[in-house]
Design a protein around this motif. Structure first.
Motif, PDB file in Angstrom:
ATOM      1  N   UNK A   1     -22.002   8.215 -36.488  1.00  0.00           N
ATOM      2  CA  UNK A   1     -20.931   7.982 -35.525  1.00  0.00           C
ATOM      3  C   UNK A   1     -21.299   8.731 -34.251  1.00  0.00           C
ATOM      4  N   UNK A   2     -20.919   8.183 -33.102  1.00  0.00           N
ATOM      5  CA  UNK A   2     -21.183   8.872 -31.840  1.00  0.00           C
ATOM      6  C   UNK A   2     -20.056   8.588 -30.855  1.00  0.00           C
ATOM      7  N   UNK A   3     -19.718   9.604 -30.069  1.00  0.00           N
ATOM      8  CA  UNK A   3     -18.678   9.467 -29.042  1.00  0.00           C
ATOM      9  C   UNK A   3     -18.998  10.409 -27.895  1.00  0.00           C
ATOM     10  N   UNK A   4     -18.671   9.967 -26.690  1.00  0.00           N
ATOM     11  CA  UNK A   4     -18.968  10.744 -25.484  1.00  0.00           C
ATOM     12  C   UNK A   4     -17.721  10.866 -24.615  1.00  0.00           C
ATOM     13  N   UNK A   5     -17.680  11.933 -23.811  1.00  0.00           N
ATOM     14  CA  UNK A   5     -16.633  12.160 -22.812  1.00  0.00           C
ATOM     15  C   UNK A   5     -15.300  12.485 -23.495  1.00  0.00           C
ATOM     16  N   UNK A   6     -14.287  11.677 -23.290  1.00  0.00           N
ATOM     17  CA  UNK A   6     -12.993  11.893 -23.935  1.00  0.00           C
ATOM     18  C   UNK A   6     -12.955  11.303 -25.341  1.00  0.00           C
ATOM     19  N   UNK A   7     -13.879  10.393 -25.662  1.00  0.00           N
ATOM     20  CA  UNK A   7     -13.840   9.680 -26.943  1.00  0.00           C
ATOM     21  C   UNK A   7     -14.027  10.553 -28.184  1.00  0.00           C
ATOM     22  N   UNK A   8     -14.677  11.728 -28.128  1.00  0.00           N
ATOM     23  CA  UNK A   8     -14.717  12.556 -29.342  1.00  0.00           C
ATOM     24  C   UNK A   8     -13.324  12.900 -29.873  1.00  0.00           C
ATOM     25  N   UNK A   9     -12.294  12.728 -29.030  1.00  0.00           N
ATOM     26  CA  UNK A   9     -10.930  12.981 -29.511  1.00  0.00           C
ATOM     27  C   UNK A   9     -10.553  12.024 -30.638  1.00  0.00           C
ATOM     28  N   UNK A  10     -11.169  10.841 -30.679  1.00  0.00           N
ATOM     29  CA  UNK A  10     -10.894   9.909 -31.768  1.00  0.00           C
ATOM     30  C   UNK A  10     -11.326  10.552 -33.087  1.00  0.00           C
ATOM     31  N   UNK A  11     -12.530  11.117 -33.110  1.00  0.00           N
ATOM     32  CA  UNK A  11     -13.022  11.791 -34.318  1.00  0.00           C
ATOM     33  C   UNK A  11     -12.201  13.039 -34.615  1.00  0.00           C
ATOM     34  N   UNK A  12     -11.863  13.799 -33.571  1.00  0.00           N
ATOM     35  CA  UNK A  12     -11.086  15.023 -33.747  1.00  0.00           C
ATOM     36  C   UNK A  12      -9.727  14.767 -34.345  1.00  0.00           C
ATOM     37  N   UNK A  13      -9.059  13.725 -33.887  1.00  0.00           N
ATOM     38  CA  UNK A  13      -7.736  13.399 -34.399  1.00  0.00           C
ATOM     39  C   UNK A  13      -7.779  12.853 -35.821  1.00  0.00           C
ATOM     40  N   UNK A  14      -8.948  12.417 -36.267  1.00  0.00           N
ATOM     41  CA  UNK A  14      -9.109  11.959 -37.652  1.00  0.00           C
ATOM     42  C   UNK A  14      -9.577  13.098 -38.566  1.00  0.00           C
ATOM     43  N   UNK A  15      -9.755  14.291 -37.993  1.00  0.00           N
ATOM     44  CA  UNK A  15     -10.171  15.444 -38.789  1.00  0.00           C
ATOM     45  C   UNK A  15     -11.652  15.467 -39.128  1.00  0.00           C
ATOM     46  N   UNK A  16     -12.456  14.684 -38.424  1.00  0.00           N
ATOM     47  CA  UNK A  16     -13.877  14.574 -38.755  1.00  0.00           C
ATOM     48  C   UNK A  16     -14.741  15.669 -38.146  1.00  0.00           C
ATOM     49  N   UNK A  17     -14.176  16.448 -37.228  1.00  0.00           N
ATOM     50  CA  UNK A  17     -14.969  17.464 -36.536  1.00  0.00           C
ATOM     51  C   UNK A  17     -14.715  18.882 -37.035  1.00  0.00           C
ATOM     52  N   UNK A  18     -13.887  19.034 -38.039  1.00  0.00           N
ATOM     53  CA  UNK A  18     -13.559  20.373 -38.543  1.00  0.00           C
ATOM     54  C   UNK A  18     -14.819  21.125 -38.937  1.00  0.00           C
ATOM     55  N   UNK A  19     -14.958  22.321 -38.323  1.00  0.00           N
ATOM     56  CA  UNK A  19     -16.065  23.236 -38.582  1.00  0.00           C
ATOM     57  C   UNK A  19     -17.432  22.643 -38.234  1.00  0.00           C
ATOM     58  N   UNK A  20     -17.459  21.660 -37.329  1.00  0.00           N
ATOM     59  CA  UNK A  20     -18.710  21.080 -36.851  1.00  0.00           C
ATOM     60  C   UNK A  20     -18.840  21.355 -35.364  1.00  0.00           C
ATOM     61  N   UNK A  21     -20.079  21.554 -34.908  1.00  0.00           N
ATOM     62  CA  UNK A  21     -20.328  21.692 -33.483  1.00  0.00           C
ATOM     63  C   UNK A  21     -20.046  20.356 -32.804  1.00  0.00           C
ATOM     64  N   UNK A  22     -19.361  20.426 -31.666  1.00  0.00           N
ATOM     65  CA  UNK A  22     -19.025  19.218 -30.911  1.00  0.00           C
ATOM     66  C   UNK A  22     -18.855  19.583 -29.440  1.00  0.00           C
ATOM     67  N   UNK A  23     -18.894  18.570 -28.613  1.00  0.00           N
ATOM     68  CA  UNK A  23     -18.678  18.735 -27.183  1.00  0.00           C
ATOM     69  C   UNK A  23     -17.868  17.539 -26.685  1.00  0.00           C
ATOM     70  N   UNK A  24     -17.271  17.693 -25.501  1.00  0.00           N
ATOM     71  CA  UNK A  24     -16.462  16.622 -24.921  1.00  0.00           C
ATOM     72  C   UNK A  24     -16.273  16.903 -23.437  1.00  0.00           C
ATOM     73  N   UNK A  25     -15.629  15.980 -22.773  1.00  0.00           N
ATOM     74  CA  UNK A  25     -15.302  16.164 -21.370  1.00  0.00           C
ATOM     75  C   UNK A  25     -14.317  17.335 -21.249  1.00  0.00           C
ATOM     76  N   UNK A  26     -14.540  18.244 -20.286  1.00  0.00           N
ATOM     77  CA  UNK A  26     -13.636  19.386 -20.137  1.00  0.00           C
ATOM     78  C   UNK A  26     -12.173  18.970 -20.016  1.00  0.00           C
TER      79      UNK A  26
END
Length: 182
Positions: free
Chosen positions: A99-124
Motif C-alpha cells: 500500500x502507498x499514500x502521499x501527502x494528506x492520503x496517509x490519513x486513510x491508512x492512519x484512520x484504519x489503524x494501519x500505521x500504529x507503531x510504524x514509521x510514516x510521513x505526511x503533509x505537515x
C-alpha cells in the motif's frame, strides 16, 4: 507484470497523481488509474481533469498487486470517506500486499489503524490523522508493506520507492538517472 492501481477522487493533487502514474509506467508496471467517481473523469484540486482507466466498482482487485493513493484536498478526504476503498485497503493489509499514500492520503491508512507503531510521513498538519504512527517528517518512509510520502515535491522520489520495492534499488536508480531525478 505487477499491476498497480492509482486511485483518484475529486480534489486529488495533480502533481502527485501524474508523477506517480508516469514513473510507474516508465518502469514497466501495468498501472490502472481508478476513478472513485461514477464517471471516468476526475477533477483535480487545481482544476485539471484526468480521465481514468477504470471505475472503482469495475476493478477486479484480485489482479492488483498494490494500491496507491495520491493526496491533495479534498481528494484525500474523499478517499477516506469511500467505504469500498477502505475495505480493499484492509484486505490488502491483511494479505501484506503493498500500500502507498502521499501527502494528506496517509490519513486513510492512519484512520484504519494501519500505521500504529510504524514509521510514516505526511503533509505537515495531517500528523494527528496518522493514529499511533511514528512520524518522522522524512520525504518518504517505508514500513513493512506501507510506503508514505510527504507531498507533491517528493512525488517522483515516492514513485521511485515503489519501483525499488518491486524491482530493486538498481532499477530505481537507473530510472532516476534517466529522468535526471537523482
Amino acid at each position: 507484470m505487477k499491476k498497480i492501481a492509482v486511485h483518484l477522487a475529486d480534489g486529488f493533487e495533480e502533481i502527485e497523481a501524474i508523477s506517480i502514474i508516469d514513473v510507474l509506467r516508465r518502469a514497466g508496471f501495468d498501472v490502472t488509474v481508478v476513478s472513485m467517481n461514477k464517471s471516468m473523469e476526475v477533477n483535480g484540486a487545481h482544476e485539471i481533469t484526468v480521465k481514468a482507466d477504470a471505475l472503482f466498482e469495475d476493478l477486479d482487485y484480485d489482479n492488483i498487486n498494490m494500491i496507491v493513493l495520491p493526496g491533495g484536498m479534498p481528494g484525500a478526504a474523499n478517499l477516506k470517506a469511500h467505504s469500498g476503498l477502505r475495505e480493499q485497503i484492509l484486505n490488502f493489509n491483511d494479505m501484506k500486499k503493498p500500500l502507498a499514500a502521499i501527502c494528506a492520503a496517509p490519513m486513510v491508512f492512519g484512520n484504519l489503524g494501519l500505521l500504529k507503531e510504524k514509521k510514516a510521513t505526511c503533509y505537515p498538519g495531517f500528523e494527528e490523522e496518522l493514529h499511533g504512527a511514528i512520524i518522522t517528517g522524512e520525504a518518504v518512509e517505508e514500513a513493512e508493506n506501507i510506503i508514505t510520502g510527504k507531498g507533491a515535491g517528493v512525488a517522483i522520489k515516492f514513485a521511485l520507492k515503489i519501483v525499488e520495492k518491486f524491482k530493486g534499488k538498481d532499477v530505481a536508480d537507473e530510472l532516476a538517472t534517466k529522468m535526471i531525478a537523482d
